[in-house]
Design a protein around this motif. Structure first.
Motif, PDB file in Angstrom:
ATOM      1  N   LYS A 187       0.855  -1.194   0.000  1.00 47.94           N
ATOM      2  CA  LYS A 187       0.000   0.000   0.000  1.00 47.94           C
ATOM      3  C   LYS A 187       0.883   1.234   0.000  1.00 47.94           C
ATOM      4  O   LYS A 187       1.954   1.256   0.598  1.00 47.94           O
ATOM      5  CB  LYS A 187      -0.890   0.031   1.249  1.00 47.94           C
ATOM      6  CG  LYS A 187      -1.788  -1.178   1.412  1.00 47.94           C
ATOM      7  CD  LYS A 187      -2.913  -1.150   0.429  1.00 47.94           C
ATOM      8  CE  LYS A 187      -3.852  -2.328   0.670  1.00 47.94           C
ATOM      9  NZ  LYS A 187      -4.953  -2.351  -0.240  1.00 47.94           N
TER      10      LYS A 187
ATOM     11  N   LEU B  35       1.176   4.906   1.361  1.00 53.78           N
ATOM     12  CA  LEU B  35       0.608   5.668   2.467  1.00 53.78           C
ATOM     13  C   LEU B  35       1.292   7.013   2.629  1.00 53.78           C
ATOM     14  O   LEU B  35       2.439   7.192   2.245  1.00 53.78           O
ATOM     15  CB  LEU B  35       0.780   4.893   3.781  1.00 53.78           C
ATOM     16  CG  LEU B  35       0.189   3.501   3.860  1.00 53.78           C
ATOM     17  CD1 LEU B  35       0.551   2.866   5.196  1.00 53.78           C
ATOM     18  CD2 LEU B  35      -1.309   3.534   3.690  1.00 53.78           C
ATOM     19  N   ASP B  36       0.575   7.938   3.289  1.00 58.21           N
ATOM     20  CA  ASP B  36       1.170   9.200   3.701  1.00 58.21           C
ATOM     21  C   ASP B  36       2.143   8.926   4.837  1.00 58.21           C
ATOM     22  O   ASP B  36       1.918   8.030   5.654  1.00 58.21           O
ATOM     23  CB  ASP B  36       0.099  10.170   4.200  1.00 58.21           C
ATOM     24  CG  ASP B  36      -0.834  10.632   3.086  1.00 58.21           C
ATOM     25  OD1 ASP B  36      -0.377  10.677   1.923  1.00 58.21           O
ATOM     26  OD2 ASP B  36      -2.001  10.919   3.392  1.00 58.21           O
TER      27      ASP B  36
ATOM     28  N   ILE C 189       0.589   9.085   8.632  1.00 54.93           N
ATOM     29  CA  ILE C 189      -0.549   8.277   9.039  1.00 54.93           C
ATOM     30  C   ILE C 189      -0.212   7.508  10.321  1.00 54.93           C
ATOM     31  O   ILE C 189       0.914   7.082  10.522  1.00 54.93           O
ATOM     32  CB  ILE C 189      -0.992   7.316   7.912  1.00 54.93           C
ATOM     33  CG1 ILE C 189      -2.377   6.758   8.208  1.00 54.93           C
ATOM     34  CG2 ILE C 189       0.028   6.213   7.697  1.00 54.93           C
ATOM     35  CD1 ILE C 189      -3.049   6.117   7.015  1.00 54.93           C
TER      36      ILE C 189
ATOM     37  N   ASP D  63      -5.253   5.470  12.539  1.00 54.10           N
ATOM     38  CA  ASP D  63      -5.871   5.840  11.263  1.00 54.10           C
ATOM     39  C   ASP D  63      -6.047   4.607  10.381  1.00 54.10           C
ATOM     40  O   ASP D  63      -7.099   4.412   9.769  1.00 54.10           O
ATOM     41  CB  ASP D  63      -5.015   6.866  10.510  1.00 54.10           C
ATOM     42  CG  ASP D  63      -4.959   8.220  11.181  1.00 54.10           C
ATOM     43  OD1 ASP D  63      -5.882   8.564  11.949  1.00 54.10           O
ATOM     44  OD2 ASP D  63      -3.976   8.948  10.935  1.00 54.10           O
ATOM     45  N   LEU D  64      -5.012   3.784  10.321  1.00 49.44           N
ATOM     46  CA  LEU D  64      -5.090   2.574   9.506  1.00 49.44           C
ATOM     47  C   LEU D  64      -6.138   1.607  10.043  1.00 49.44           C
ATOM     48  O   LEU D  64      -6.905   1.013   9.270  1.00 49.44           O
ATOM     49  CB  LEU D  64      -3.736   1.866   9.461  1.00 49.44           C
ATOM     50  CG  LEU D  64      -2.716   2.440   8.515  1.00 49.44           C
ATOM     51  CD1 LEU D  64      -1.391   1.698   8.654  1.00 49.44           C
ATOM     52  CD2 LEU D  64      -3.205   2.351   7.085  1.00 49.44           C
TER      53      LEU D  64
ATOM     54  N   HIS E 110      -8.784   2.361  11.664  1.00 44.14           N
ATOM     55  CA  HIS E 110     -10.083   2.934  11.323  1.00 44.14           C
ATOM     56  C   HIS E 110     -10.418   2.666   9.852  1.00 44.14           C
ATOM     57  O   HIS E 110     -11.553   2.295   9.522  1.00 44.14           O
ATOM     58  CB  HIS E 110     -10.092   4.427  11.621  1.00 44.14           C
ATOM     59  CG  HIS E 110     -11.393   5.085  11.321  1.00 44.14           C
ATOM     60  ND1 HIS E 110     -12.515   4.903  12.104  1.00 44.14           N
ATOM     61  CD2 HIS E 110     -11.760   5.905  10.320  1.00 44.14           C
ATOM     62  CE1 HIS E 110     -13.518   5.572  11.578  1.00 44.14           C
ATOM     63  NE2 HIS E 110     -13.087   6.198  10.497  1.00 44.14           N
ATOM     64  N   GLN E 111      -9.449   2.832   8.954  1.00 39.10           N
ATOM     65  CA  GLN E 111      -9.675   2.574   7.530  1.00 39.10           C
ATOM     66  C   GLN E 111     -10.088   1.127   7.281  1.00 39.10           C
ATOM     67  O   GLN E 111     -10.921   0.855   6.422  1.00 39.10           O
ATOM     68  CB  GLN E 111      -8.419   2.881   6.720  1.00 39.10           C
ATOM     69  CG  GLN E 111      -8.147   4.334   6.523  1.00 39.10           C
ATOM     70  CD  GLN E 111      -6.900   4.571   5.688  1.00 39.10           C
ATOM     71  OE1 GLN E 111      -6.347   3.668   5.075  1.00 39.10           O
ATOM     72  NE2 GLN E 111      -6.434   5.811   5.672  1.00 39.10           N
ATOM     73  N   TYR E 112      -9.492   0.207   8.028  1.00 39.36           N
ATOM     74  CA  TYR E 112      -9.790  -1.215   7.869  1.00 39.36           C
ATOM     75  C   TYR E 112     -10.948  -1.672   8.754  1.00 39.36           C
ATOM     76  O   TYR E 112     -11.253  -2.860   8.800  1.00 39.36           O
ATOM     77  CB  TYR E 112      -8.535  -2.059   8.162  1.00 39.36           C
ATOM     78  CG  TYR E 112      -7.539  -2.050   7.045  1.00 39.36           C
ATOM     79  CD1 TYR E 112      -7.585  -2.992   6.032  1.00 39.36           C
ATOM     80  CD2 TYR E 112      -6.540  -1.074   6.984  1.00 39.36           C
ATOM     81  CE1 TYR E 112      -6.671  -2.981   4.995  1.00 39.36           C
ATOM     82  CE2 TYR E 112      -5.616  -1.056   5.951  1.00 39.36           C
ATOM     83  CZ  TYR E 112      -5.696  -2.010   4.965  1.00 39.36           C
ATOM     84  OH  TYR E 112      -4.784  -1.984   3.933  1.00 39.36           O
ATOM     85  N   LYS E 113     -11.570  -0.716   9.461  1.00 38.17           N
ATOM     86  CA  LYS E 113     -12.700  -0.994  10.342  1.00 38.17           C
ATOM     87  C   LYS E 113     -12.363  -2.059  11.385  1.00 38.17           C
ATOM     88  O   LYS E 113     -13.103  -3.016  11.606  1.00 38.17           O
ATOM     89  CB  LYS E 113     -13.933  -1.398   9.536  1.00 38.17           C
ATOM     90  CG  LYS E 113     -14.431  -0.297   8.621  1.00 38.17           C
ATOM     91  CD  LYS E 113     -15.597  -0.745   7.790  1.00 38.17           C
ATOM     92  CE  LYS E 113     -16.210   0.342   6.977  1.00 38.17           C
ATOM     93  NZ  LYS E 113     -15.425   1.016   6.014  1.00 38.17           N
TER      94      LYS E 113
END
Length: 66
Positions: A10, A12-13, A16, A20-21, A23-26
């Motif tokens: 991936k 990424l910034d 990050i 944050d990650l 949260h993105q992946y729930k």
């Protein structure tokens, strides 16, 4: 920056966070183990995680079944 997350590369910034990650992946932080570059981190260490280009991150979750 590129890192490998659960086997997939991936882009990424640089700023990050691990949260944050997640949260993105729930992902629920209470139900996931975080492994970065083959080191497992305790939940109280997650704030200290910073990423570098080429890192390998694994989110490991456990579930029961029958």
């Amino acid at each position: 920056m590129k890192i490998k997350i659960n086997g997939q590369i991936k882009d990424l910034d640089f700023d990050i966070s691990i949260f944050d990650l997640m949260h993105q992946y729930k992902l629920n932080k209470d139900a996931v183990v975080v492994e970065l570059n083959r080191k497992i981190y305790r939940k109280d260490e997650l704030d200290a995680i910073s990423f570098n280009d080429g890192d390998e991150l694994e989110f490991i979750s456990f579930f029961g079944g029958g």
